[in-house]
Design an enzyme around this catalytic site. Sequence first.
Site, mmCIF file in Angstrom:
data_model
loop_
_atom_site.group_PDB
_atom_site.id
_atom_site.type_symbol
_atom_site.label_atom_id
_atom_site.label_comp_id
_atom_site.label_asym_id
_atom_site.label_seq_id
_atom_site.Cartn_x
_atom_site.Cartn_y
_atom_site.Cartn_z
ATOM 1 N N ASP A 170 17.256 -0.736 5.231
ATOM 2 C CA ASP A 170 16.862 0.668 5.147
ATOM 3 C C ASP A 170 16.640 1.235 6.549
ATOM 4 O O ASP A 170 16.326 0.493 7.494
ATOM 5 C CB ASP A 170 15.571 0.821 4.339
ATOM 6 N N LYS A 171 16.751 2.526 6.672
ATOM 7 C CA LYS A 171 16.615 3.191 7.970
ATOM 8 C C LYS A 171 15.341 2.760 8.694
ATOM 9 O O LYS A 171 15.371 2.426 9.881
ATOM 10 C CB LYS A 171 16.618 4.707 7.770
#
Length: 343
Positions: A170-171
């Site tokens: 995830d970012k």
Amino acid sequence: MAINVIPTDSTILTDSLLEIDETELEESAEQETSPEIIELKLPASICGERLDKALSKLIPQYSRGRIQKWIEDGFVTVDGEKSKIKTTMLGDELVVIKPQAAPDEGAFSPEDIPIQIVYEDESIMVINKPAGLVVHPAAGNWSGTLLNALLFHRPALVNLPRAGIVHRLDKDTSGLMVVAKTLTAQTELVRQLQARTVSREYYALVWGTPITSGTVDAAIARHNRDRLKMAVSYSVLAKPAVTHYQRVATGMLERFPVSLVSCKLETGRTHQIRVHMLSLGFPLVGDTLYGKQHLARFFHRQALQARKLGLVHPVSGDYVEWRIPLENDFADLLVQAGMQVPQ
């Protein structure tokens, strides 16, 4: 040293990358043309049609959604005047269109973005992805991604699907990722991920005090009301997901109990650890999407890091493993909670 060449099945590779990457990418199938001004004299046959529908018939190389965007942004005029999407055409109007580049056209462009390489040889790279860096271009993030960085630092990766990326973080999750540098290596890594033989261990700081250890075996699907979220689901569309966890330490952030948890993944679904820990009642500290909004002040991102990665090297056949220390911000958070930072 003997090298075993693994046959490449391009169909398996493509399908598996779509599965393992777990990102719902909006990939355009449109054929690009030069951005020259288009002038159209509308035929009588389109009388009664909406402007966007009429244009999608006359210039089918562009999607109706893209045409609608041009109309909304004022790049389409009808008899010299800006118009609206739903304006009814009578026929014989002169329509002038100024095509605009799609936002994803630069998605696979090299960008000088620093990356930390933990290990590299002729077939693979292992990198430490920082929090805040998106892995792959998608809607809302067509540039400034890990893929753009990889194409800058290793231009030859342009010849591989997704520049050698076989899994994602995830970012706002930091930590270890493996990137293939050859098609043979990429195919083999995808197969290992499918076989669940890649070892991935994360550290997460959660609110509350879970039991010492356990396993969450719960399928995950897109949330049925909030499309930004994933959720534990019994839907036929849900994908199997298994997370093994162990409580490492406990502490307090002000008056709120927190626990450092080690999570080992068998599968790699979107937001898997965040969703599974939430399902047990222990959301991650700093996770504003799934966690406690009123406690967001304690950390600026979800407290989650891919700390250990192990796999069978696609060329040598040896099992290899990498481990990194906790990021400084994560380590500082543990100190704030009165915990000792793991070595």
